[in-house]
Each structure stands twice: as C-alpha cells, then as structure tokens.
Design a protein around this motif. Structure first.
Motif: not given
Length: 82
Positions: A11-26
C-alpha cells in the motif's frame, strides 16, 4: 489478529502520513484489551514509543489525529473478525 492474517499487499502511504504510520505500527503491542476485545491504544505509551522512533515530543500532537483515525479503523476490522 496476527501479521499472518494481513494479506501480503503493498500500500502507498503519503509522505504527510508517514510519521503517523510508523508510530501506529510501533504501537501495535500497546492495545488495551477488555472482556470484549481491544478497547483502544494505550495513549500513555505514545510519548516513549515516539521518542524511540526519533520523533520530538512536539510532533506527537501533529500525528495524534491520524493515530486516532487508524485506531478507529483497526478496531472496526477487529470487531468484524469476531
């Protein structure tokens, strides 16, 4: 739900959402669980987990809304699998 239950799809994650995605995954091991299953993420763990990812404390409020959106969607998916 385990990682084996998640289809192996990119899935593509927009650059603006990358930090939130990494934190959610962690935060994937920081779910509060009750008698009915997951009730939400343990927000007390957000600052230390974000810190371990190299995020600054001032960045957490910027991604918090996105974390809550992902949390709500994850809870919907988890409730559908019951």
């Amino acid at each position: 739900m385990t990682k084996a239950d998640i289809p192996d799809v990119e899935y593509e994650v927009w650059p603006d959402n990358w930090s939130a995605f990494l934190l959610f995954e962690a935060m994937s091991t920081q779910w509060r669980v009750g008698m009915v299953g997951a009730t939400g993420l343990d927000y007390n763990a957000l600052p230390p987990v974000a810190s371990m990812l190299g995020m600054k404390r001032r960045e957490i409020p910027e991604v918090f809304h996105d974390i809550r959106v992902m949390e709500a969607e994850a809870m919907l998916v988890m409730s559908e699998s019951k």
